[in-house]
Design an enzyme around this catalytic site. Structure first.
Site, PDB file in Angstrom:
ATOM      1  N   HIS A  47      -6.250  -5.901  -2.018  1.00 53.22           N
ATOM      2  CA  HIS A  47      -7.160  -5.768  -1.027  1.00 53.22           C
ATOM      3  C   HIS A  47      -7.493  -7.013  -0.378  1.00 53.22           C
ATOM      4  O   HIS A  47      -8.506  -7.361   0.211  1.00 53.22           O
ATOM      5  CB  HIS A  47      -8.444  -5.031  -1.370  1.00 53.22           C
ATOM      6  CG  HIS A  47      -8.044  -3.620  -1.321  1.00 53.22           C
ATOM      7  ND1 HIS A  47      -9.113  -2.480  -1.961  1.00 53.22           N
ATOM      8  CD2 HIS A  47      -7.036  -2.730  -0.995  1.00 53.22           C
ATOM      9  CE1 HIS A  47      -8.600  -1.429  -1.594  1.00 53.22           C
ATOM     10  NE2 HIS A  47      -7.435  -1.464  -1.201  1.00 53.22           N
ATOM     11  N   HIS A  81       0.528   4.098  -2.586  1.00 52.90           N
ATOM     12  CA  HIS A  81       0.385   5.693  -2.264  1.00 52.90           C
ATOM     13  C   HIS A  81       1.396   6.703  -2.688  1.00 52.90           C
ATOM     14  O   HIS A  81       1.128   7.689  -2.884  1.00 52.90           O
ATOM     15  CB  HIS A  81       0.112   5.804  -0.879  1.00 52.90           C
ATOM     16  CG  HIS A  81      -1.315   5.411  -0.333  1.00 52.90           C
ATOM     17  ND1 HIS A  81      -2.149   6.008   0.587  1.00 52.90           N
ATOM     18  CD2 HIS A  81      -1.982   4.105  -0.760  1.00 52.90           C
ATOM     19  CE1 HIS A  81      -3.405   5.352   0.460  1.00 52.90           C
ATOM     20  NE2 HIS A  81      -3.286   4.364  -0.363  1.00 52.90           N
ATOM     21  N   ASN A 139      -3.644   8.798   4.169  1.00 57.42           N
ATOM     22  CA  ASN A 139      -2.550   7.966   4.682  1.00 57.42           C
ATOM     23  C   ASN A 139      -2.467   8.137   6.245  1.00 57.42           C
ATOM     24  O   ASN A 139      -1.915   7.338   6.562  1.00 57.42           O
ATOM     25  CB  ASN A 139      -1.329   8.795   4.240  1.00 57.42           C
ATOM     26  CG  ASN A 139      -1.206   8.629   2.656  1.00 57.42           C
ATOM     27  OD1 ASN A 139      -1.684   7.675   1.959  1.00 57.42           O
ATOM     28  ND2 ASN A 139      -0.698   9.865   2.092  1.00 57.42           N
ATOM     29  N   ARG A 191       0.903  -1.276   0.090  1.00 50.48           N
ATOM     30  CA  ARG A 191       0.087   0.101   0.060  1.00 50.48           C
ATOM     31  C   ARG A 191       0.915   1.177  -0.058  1.00 50.48           C
ATOM     32  O   ARG A 191       0.645   2.295  -0.849  1.00 50.48           O
ATOM     33  CB  ARG A 191      -0.845   0.225   1.305  1.00 50.48           C
ATOM     34  CG  ARG A 191      -1.800   1.221   1.331  1.00 50.48           C
ATOM     35  CD  ARG A 191      -2.889   1.027   2.449  1.00 50.48           C
ATOM     36  NE  ARG A 191      -3.923   1.924   2.259  1.00 50.48           N
ATOM     37  CZ  ARG A 191      -3.906   2.924   3.677  1.00 50.48           C
ATOM     38  NH1 ARG A 191      -3.205   2.726   4.607  1.00 50.48           N
ATOM     39  NH2 ARG A 191      -4.854   3.747   3.375  1.00 50.48           N
TER      40      ARG A 191
END
Length: 328
Positions: free
Chosen positions: A199, A68, A100, A64
């Protein structure tokens, strides 16, 4: 300047811009540090292995973190930068933005890897590449998804919280918004569906999907799952009481295609995950990935590599930071 020469000039400028963009991507290569820092990737892999062994949540956290980073200013490690003033509570940089903070994790793993690599090869390996390697290693550790990650990125010098909000797709995004947000990063709808498979591991805060639970259950949410989520996530909770739930309750620590089966049976918690069924082409790909793990793994790996090429810096103003949380 004559009007007749203007189209020629515009065409020439466009060609230069296109050539620069292609050359930036072309400068990334597998084994980039083979001569300048042999073993750099092995060092990162060792650190990631140890971190995941200590806390399995570091696996999804690193994947992740890479996503990001790449979606804001490209894959330049800007997400790792601390507020330059050091002022407590000052929320000016990407890592402090609502998408975040406080959920993004993996910073300590990257900082540890950077220190180890710096001792071996001072000023040679960028934080952006270390993050890319770490995400690749996490995918292999958590799900056996293996791929080579090209490198040669430089680190950026700018990080703005507002850009994280503007560029990262929210958990409430619908299919149109998702496709548009990924397209802005030169990623297709198919690649968006493949990357969504991340996910299948990790957790999310109740606040990220509370609108699906209250004041009444979202009709697209499996009723049994919805009831369980309501029990876990009471209404009007937040802050310190904002609990977390697994994104995939079936195989929460396995990066696999179970996620797509969950999407098909309406057993996913995020609106943005359920939205994959709202367009024929993305829904068809959900079904294909649900039925074929090998197909998904291949597409996921390819999409991770392509995402790793988003707006990379391979020259000025890029640099190789000595510490990942601050510019030189």
């Amino acid at each position: 300047m004559s009007r007749g020469r203007l189209p020629v000039l515009v065409t020439a400028i466009a060609a230069v811009v296109a050539t620069w963009a292609c050359s930036a991507e072309a400068q990334l290569q597998v084994g980039y540090y083979k001569a300048t820092c042999p073993g750099a990737e092995d060092l990162v892999q060792t650190i990631v292995h140890a971190a995941v062994r200590k806390d399995a949540g570091n696996g999804p956290g690193l994947i992740r973190l890479f996503f990001h980073d790449c979606f804001v200013r490209g894959c330049d490690a800007s997400v790792l930068l601390d507020d330059p003033t050091g002022t407590p509570g000052n929320q000016t940089v990407e890592k402090t933005a609502p998408p975040n903070f406080p959920s993004l994790r993996g910073f300590a793993v990257i900082n540890r890897a950077k220190r180890v690599v710096e001792r071996r090869c001072p000023g040679t390996v960028s934080c952006a590449d270390i993050l890319a390697f770490a995400a690749r290693d996490a995918a292999r550790i958590m799900g056996g998804v293996k791929f080579a990650m090209p490198s040669g990125r430089l680190d950026g010098r700018v990080s703005n919280a507002s850009e994280a909000i503007a560029n990262l797709p929210p958990a409430s995004a619908n299919i149109t918004q998702l496709v548009a947000r990924f397209a802005s990063k030169n990623l297709t709808a198919d690649e968006m569906v493949a990357l969504s498979g991340a996910h299948s591991i990790g957790r999310t805060h109740c606040s990220s999907f509370s609108s699906r639970l209250y004041p009444q259950l979202d009709a697209t949410l499996n009723a049994t799952l919805g009831a369980a989520l309501q029990a876990r996530c009471p209404a009007a909770t937040g802050g310190r009481h904002d609990r977390v739930v697994d994104l995939d309750a079936v195989s929460p620590l396995q990066l696999d295609n179970q996620y797509y089966r969950n999407v098909a049976t309406h057993e996913v918690v995020l609106t943005s995950d359920q939205a994959l069924l709202d367009r024929n082409d993305t829904a068809a790909l959900v079904a294909a990935f649900a039925a074929n793990r090998a197909l998904w793994s291949q597409r996921f790996a390819a999409a991770m590599v392509k995402m790793g090429n988003i707006e990379v810096l391979t020259g000025p103003p890029g640099e190789i930071r000595l510490k990942c949380n601050k510019v030189n």
